[in-house]
Write a protein that holds these residues in place. Structure first.
Motif, PDB file in Angstrom:
ATOM      1  N   GLU A   1      26.286 -12.594  12.311  1.00  0.00           N
ATOM      2  CA  GLU A   1      24.991 -13.211  12.561  1.00  0.00           C
ATOM      3  C   GLU A   1      24.298 -12.660  13.808  1.00  0.00           C
ATOM      4  N   ASP A   2      25.005 -11.865  14.611  1.00  0.00           N
ATOM      5  CA  ASP A   2      24.356 -11.234  15.767  1.00  0.00           C
ATOM      6  C   ASP A   2      23.740  -9.884  15.393  1.00  0.00           C
ATOM      7  N   GLY A   3      23.767  -9.542  14.104  1.00  0.00           N
ATOM      8  CA  GLY A   3      23.129  -8.300  13.663  1.00  0.00           C
ATOM      9  C   GLY A   3      24.083  -7.128  13.506  1.00  0.00           C
ATOM     10  N   THR A   4      25.321  -7.304  13.921  1.00  0.00           N
ATOM     11  CA  THR A   4      26.310  -6.228  13.760  1.00  0.00           C
ATOM     12  C   THR A   4      26.596  -5.994  12.281  1.00  0.00           C
ATOM     13  N   ILE A   5      26.435  -4.765  11.824  1.00  0.00           N
ATOM     14  CA  ILE A   5      26.759  -4.432  10.438  1.00  0.00           C
ATOM     15  C   ILE A   5      28.154  -3.799  10.421  1.00  0.00           C
ATOM     16  N   LEU A   6      29.051  -4.335   9.599  1.00  0.00           N
ATOM     17  CA  LEU A   6      30.445  -3.886   9.577  1.00  0.00           C
ATOM     18  C   LEU A   6      30.682  -2.805   8.543  1.00  0.00           C
ATOM     19  N   GLU A   7      30.077  -2.937   7.384  1.00  0.00           N
ATOM     20  CA  GLU A   7      30.270  -1.937   6.337  1.00  0.00           C
ATOM     21  C   GLU A   7      29.168  -2.042   5.314  1.00  0.00           C
ATOM     22  N   ARG A   8      29.057  -1.016   4.493  1.00  0.00           N
ATOM     23  CA  ARG A   8      28.013  -0.989   3.481  1.00  0.00           C
ATOM     24  C   ARG A   8      28.460  -0.188   2.278  1.00  0.00           C
ATOM     25  N   ALA A   9      27.777  -0.439   1.133  1.00  0.00           N
ATOM     26  CA  ALA A   9      28.033   0.323  -0.081  1.00  0.00           C
ATOM     27  C   ALA A   9      26.731   0.362  -0.858  1.00  0.00           C
ATOM     28  N   SER A  10      26.604   1.357  -1.725  1.00  0.00           N
ATOM     29  CA  SER A  10      25.335   1.566  -2.400  1.00  0.00           C
ATOM     30  C   SER A  10      25.557   1.725  -3.895  1.00  0.00           C
TER      31      SER A  10
END
Lengths: 304, 304
Positions: B32-41
């Motif tokens: 919730e502080d805006g930190t993005i941990l991982e992503r996928a597309s």
């Protein structure tokens, strides 16, 4: 039972309203439910002269808060060093005048302060044509053009206040008039406010008959402006007031042109069959300005 | 310490983010502080295929809320019968798809939903270039043009959501290109999005050198749009992202033209000496979209 007594019985707050215009200050008192009890009008000369009359008017009124809907530009941003000032107006004597400071010092009550059109937008949303809606836009088309807007129940501010009358819109292909805005020439105000109509056609707008080509051109400019406002703000209703909009035959022309311009891109019933209830005259009629100031007083009283 | 562990230690909420685009869905998780941990597309094909991959991605993530920043048009108005739907998109298979309903049914957590650009505006205001401000505007200039805005800390809705990319702006006097918008022809998107630059000059925007006349014309259109946004919304900062704005030499051209157009009418330091800090690239860079969806998740978690 007289209005005063009904208000007393319901224990409604008594509020003061100042519609600060470039030619006159209209002062009034009313209740927090929007009822206006009385009004008086004073010419706008110098701050000293005009404000002495305003203060005299309110001296024995015992209002709990005062709202001011003002001509501009003003600084309506709380916390700014010039909050409450009329800032850079070309109106002699009033540039840099601390209007809120003066009223607060004299009357010693909370003061609500915004542009006249933001006030009118708030008034229309509380008690007028946009009652019960979360958002609306109020635009006045008269000697100038100005607009205010309510979004999620609040008036729009940011850097300062909106100046929607000065957007550029596409010129009508038959229009040769160069526009009268001293800043932007042919911005919306420059080509579509009352003085532009008068200068373009050689007589005052009020003397042009309903079938005159002036009105199709006027509708072109106002519909282009409304298209932009719809696409930027997505207001739930648009309220159009001011002297030029007394020409009620303008409304259907504007509605039709707005629909043509949007070309079905924004899908909403309000922009199709509901268009007659989407672009409307003020519900508060000629009281929109003073009721707007009363709405600003109510907001100040609530925040206090 | 890995980011995951810092978040765990601070007991930050773990949130899901979906950047729903016309060519791909980018999913991610973050705090919730805006930190993005991982992503996928995942490619955008049919709702059945694409959403199966999305749900599979989130199945073991234990997020407390999900935010969706979506391509449109969508219905983001809570209480509306089609709230949460993608409405009238020309994109095959997706028109009338209940995106929020599907995500809620599958993941059983609060879902935040808005346009991709409204999401990005919120993300920039929480964690990016407009951090700490009450209002801002985010505009993306790429294969299309869209914008979102925060006013008093809230995203703009009304009738539906803004569609600011489709306003009409004044044509550049040397421009003979007719515009490609299927609804409005030469509206802003029709003359200033990436495909318009490519069609007008015969090669992709990315291949035009910095001194090419294309850029002065592009700045003309974008500065006219910004002028309208400033006059209607008075945002405290304007954040410009998207593929076309990777041409960073556009920024000074746009800033200068915006100042010339406003002609000193709106008096504010941000529009004078402060212009370099007023019209800026995204603080979140290429994360603006996914972080925007994360911001919508945070809003949904807070409201719950």
């Amino acid at each position: 039972m007289p209005l005063e007594c009904i208000g007393e019985e319901l224990r409604l707050k008594l509020l003061g309203a100042i519609e600060a215009g470039g030619t006159k200050f209209v002062c009034g008192i009313g209740y927090e439910d929007g009822t206006i009890l009385e009004r008086a009008s004073f010419p706008t000369t110098t701050p000293e002269e005009t404000m002495a009359l305003v203060f005299e008017y309110f001296r024995d009124k015992a209002v709990e808060a005062v709202g001011i809907g003002s001509f501009g530009p003003i600084d309506p941003v709380p916390g700014s060093p010039t909050y409450g000032y009329i800032t850079t107006t070309p109106k002699p004597h009033w540039g840099g005048y601390n209007l809120v400071g003066a009223v607060r010092a004299e009357l010693n009550v909370p003061v609500g302060f915004d542009t006249d059109v933001n006030g009118a937008a708030l008034g229309e949303s509380l008690w007028g044509a946009a009652q019960g809606l979360e958002s609306c836009l109020y635009i006045t088309v008269g000697t100038g053009i100005g607009a205010g807007a309510v979004v999620h129940g609040e008036l729009i501010h940011g850097l300062s206040h909106p100046e929607m009358g000065h957007i550029y819109v596409r010129r009508h292909p038959d229009d040769r008039y160069e526009g009268f805005c001293p800043y932007h020439g042919d911005c919306l105000e420059g080509v579509a406010a009352g003085p532009a109509i008068g200068a373009r056609w050689g007589k005052p707008a009020a003397e042009l008959e309903a079938g005159h080509p002036a009105w199709e051109m006027e509708a072109h400019y106002l519909a282009h402006a409304l298209m932009n406002y719809v696409l930027v703000l997505s207001p739930q209703r648009i309220v159009m007031g001011g002297g030029v909009m007394k020409q009620s035959h303008l409304f259907p022309l504007i509605r039709t042109q707005l629909q043509e311009l949007l070309a079905g891109y924004v899908q909403h019933a309000s922009l199709k069959d509901g268009i007659d209830r989407y672009v409307v005259p003020p519900g508060l009629g000629d009281n929109a300005g003073l009721a707007g100031a009363l709405a600003l007083a109510r907001m100040a009283a609530e925040k206090n």
